[in-house]
Design an enzyme around this catalytic site. Structure first.
Site, PDB file in Angstrom:
ATOM      1  CG  ASP A 338      36.892  44.703  42.834  1.00  0.00           C
ATOM      2  OD1 ASP A 338      35.924  44.972  43.562  1.00  0.00           O
ATOM      3  OD2 ASP A 338      36.974  43.668  42.146  1.00  0.00           O
ATOM      4  CD  GLU A 374      35.926  44.833  47.732  1.00  0.00           C
ATOM      5  OE1 GLU A 374      34.701  44.775  47.944  1.00  0.00           O
ATOM      6  OE2 GLU A 374      36.439  44.605  46.621  1.00  0.00           O
TER       7      GLU A 374
END
Length: 692
Positions: A338, A374
């Protein structure tokens, strides 16, 4: 508690380690005057003992407690001054979670009343575990990248409403590995399940105070412990059972991990773990114009109040230890990071040569894991798509947006769409990055589901309690006549066709296809594109199927099967791409509807929405014929006559997929030699057929 003896113990390993008749405790806390190890009754959580750790080596406090067995509950209290202006936030009243705890006795839930003063009864306790050993289970599938198809889902959302999952397993790790779930995943054809965060987390105080929760779990309090929300009894053992069962079915497990921030928030956030041990080192702080650190201002590259300082040696070690733990002990096959741009900050500016990237690249345990970035955060210079090391895969938002806009009917996108279709080589250049680097998605957990993408023109997030101001406003979606549910047959038919177009494009594109769990079931979130706080039917998968949903499920299964049947559709290896030796394609041709080769002016034609792509593999004497495909795309609102490439005598084009047909049983089993009527808003996939 009179049957244990306290000795100095050892500074390594960090955490609680059973051995030699007791348990060694070690915790990083360099600036404290002292650290207490606190022991609790496992039934009542009554504090049984608070022992000042007798030894400190360097930055590590440690002790050995004889008589401690697996299952013992524990936590820490720190003795020291609270000098926030220099980054010290010690508070003896606050019980702290061991950053290296491998299990917690319960979920973390914010409670202002319980946190005030002594926080003992709000804070989960660590559970001493038996000594770790290598996972004794089925060998990992080690699926090659060119055969990987990722299915993103949530442990609870996947299992909560499935009628064949026993009630005690719904929403749990053991629910994910129930036969009905595993059989569905296998029949779909995916090779990896990507689980949204399963490490222990605490919903934010502000969302808890609204009576909602952080359902997604992107707010960690510990990097090692499986969250008790997903466990029946023993989360560690149950997680291992899940991975073993999935591996036996040939399915890999990828974890979504959050190392960019923690649940401790900013300056007014609670002391749960990191802040209470080493606040000034674990987090990044802003600097003034003279370069001096302002410990009252946390850097907020995450948007969640703080930014973890992975450039600091202890934090880097902790993250690496966690990755190795999940890989070796828990059986995980890969990780999706993330806001991974934060991990490349060293410590403030992003660098491909950051300490984190260098460390993870040389690690012998992690060398064979799948690493998915990401590739951005919200900090300065945070958008880094295409700039990660070559051993990383990257979530490609340019792919998502281009494909959505092209099928919505936006014009002037054929050139960009063609680039996305063949691996986004403008972002991931040949020779430097594999054509498989791009993780392609149409839908992700943070956004519209596939069904909602073709059913809503605007977000509808009122249930989140933020006056519909949260969530992304640039969705590139359409409703085709009515916002949300409708009984209009024409609108419903168009929505289903667009879903087929979007999903087929995903499976026909070069890169790693990533699908959102439930899209194959036509799952709707009723227009909510930010359902992070919806632990209810908005987020849970609905397994009931009508005929339309069954038709789309079958289409998804068959389209994945088509991709997997072809070496070229899986992995196009070009002659001029030096990333790999050899090649599996002899030529690539682009055609206009009239059969002529596309020229530069054709790519710049704003009104052009139709084209064909020919992929021709090299001829091999050992094969009766080579792979030869033709992909025809028409995003316009009218049918188009396509003149197909001439294959010569005794050869024709066989239709393998046509998205105009709602039911797979209606797919035409015909051969075409010259002209094909390409339906409006549709894809047709042809394969060269010889001898017919």
């Amino acid at each position: 508690m009179s049957n244990f003896y306290v000795s100095d113990g050892q500074p390594n390993p960090l955490g609680a380690t059973i051995g030699h008749g007791g348990c060694n405790f070690a915790v990083h806390c360099p600036s404290a005057d002292g650290v207490e190890i606190c022991l609790f009754d496992k039934n009542t959580e009554e504090q049984l003992a608070a022992i000042v750790m007798p030894a400190k080596t360097g930055k590590i406090w440690h002790c050995q407690l004889d008589g401690i067995q697996a299952g013992q509950l524990y936590g820490y209290r720190v003795i020291g001054e609270n000098h926030a202006h220099v980054g010290l936030k010690f508070d003896h009243q606050k019980l702290l979670i061991d950053p290296y705890a491998k299990a917690l006795n319960r979920s973390a839930v914010w409670n202002k009343t319980q946190y005030k003063g002594d926080s003992q009864f709000m804070i989960p306790k660590g559970i001493v575990q038996n000594s770790e050993g290598n996972l004794k289970q089925t060998p990992k599938p080690q699926t090659p990248l060119d055969q990987t198809v990722i299915y993103e889902t949530h442990v609870k959302g996947l299992t909560q409403l499935h009628p064949s999952v026993p009630d005690q397993y719904k929403g749990k790790f053991l629910g994910v590995c129930q036969p009905a779930i595993v059989n569905h995943l296998k029949s779909l054809g995916i090779t990896a399940i990507q689980l949204m965060p399963v490490a222990a987390f605490m919903p934010e105080p502000y969302i808890t105070n609204k009576g909602l929760t952080n359902y997604w779990g992107y707010n960690p309090i510990n990097y090692f412990s499986p969250d008790p929300r997903y466990a029946i009894d023993d989360g560690v053992a149950e997680f291992k059972t899940m991975t073993q069962t999935l591996h036996e079915a040939g399915i890999e497990v990828i974890l979504d991990v959050v190392y960019n921030h923690t649940a401790e928030g900013g300056i007014d956030g609670p002391l749960l773990s990191f802040k209470g041990f080493d606040n000034s080192s674990c987090y990044l702080f802003e600097r003034n114009e003279y370069g001096a650190v302002d410990y009252n201002k946390y850097v907020n590259n995450s948007g969640c109040g703080n930014s973890v300082n992975t450039a600091f040696p202890y934090v880097l070690k902790m993250v690496m230890d966690a990755l190795r733990y999940w890989t070796t002990e828990m059986g995980v096959d890969g990780f999706r990071f993330d806001l991974a741009a934060s991990l490349g900050r060293d410590p403030y500016e992003f660098s491909t040569l950051s300490g984190f990237f260098r460390t993870i690249r040389q690690d012998p345990v992690l060398v064979n894991t799948k690493l998915i970035a990401e590739p951005w955060d919200i900090g300065h210079g945070g958008y880094r798509l295409g700039q990660f090391p070559s051993n990383w895969l990257e979530c490609n938002d340019k792919y998502r947006d281009t494909v959505r806009a092209y099928w919505r009917g936006d014009k002037g996108l054929v050139s960009d769409f063609a680039t996305r279709l063949l691996g986004s080589r403008d972002v991931f250049p040949k020779a430097d990055r594999s054509i498989l680097t791009s993780v392609n998605n149409i839908s992700y957990h943070d956004g519209f589901t596939l069904h909602d993408l073709v059913s809503y023109a605007e977000r509808h997030n009122e249930a989140n309690g933020e006056q519909n101001r949260d969530g992304h406003g640039h969705n590139l979606s359409a409703n085709y006549g009515v916002e949300g549910p409708t009984t209009d047959a024409k609108i419903l038919a168009m929505r289903e066709r667009q879903k087929r177009n979007l999903f087929a494009t995903l499976m026909l594109s070069q890169g790693i296809p990533h699908m959102l769990g439930g899209d194959e079931l036509s799952r709707t979130q009723h227009g909510n594109n930010n359902a992070y706080c919806q632990d209810n039917n908005i987020s849970w998968l609905d397994w009931t199927l009508n005929q339309s949903k069954q038709d789309f499920l079958t289409f998804c299964q068959q389209t994945i099967s088509l991709r997997k049947s072809s070496e070229i559709l899986n992995h196009l290896n070009l002659k001029d791409d030096r990333y790999l030796s050899g090649h599996n394609v002899e030529k690539i041709n682009w055609y206009r509807p009239d059969g002529a080769r596309k020229l530069e002016d054709d790519w710049q034609n704003h009104d052009n929405q139709s084209f064909a792509l020919e992929l021709c593999g090299p001829y091999s004497e050992s094969q009766s014929h080579h792979e030869h495909w033709l992909l025809v795309f028409n995003a316009s609102e009218h049918d188009v006559h396509f003149h197909l490439p001439d294959l010569g005598a005794n050869t024709a084009w066989k239709i393998m997929l046509d998205t105009r047909y709602a039911r797979w049983s209606e797919q035409p089993n015909i051969l075409i030699r010259q002209v094909h009527m390409q339906a409006f808003r549709s894809i047709c996939v042809f394969k060269c057929s010889i001898g017919d």
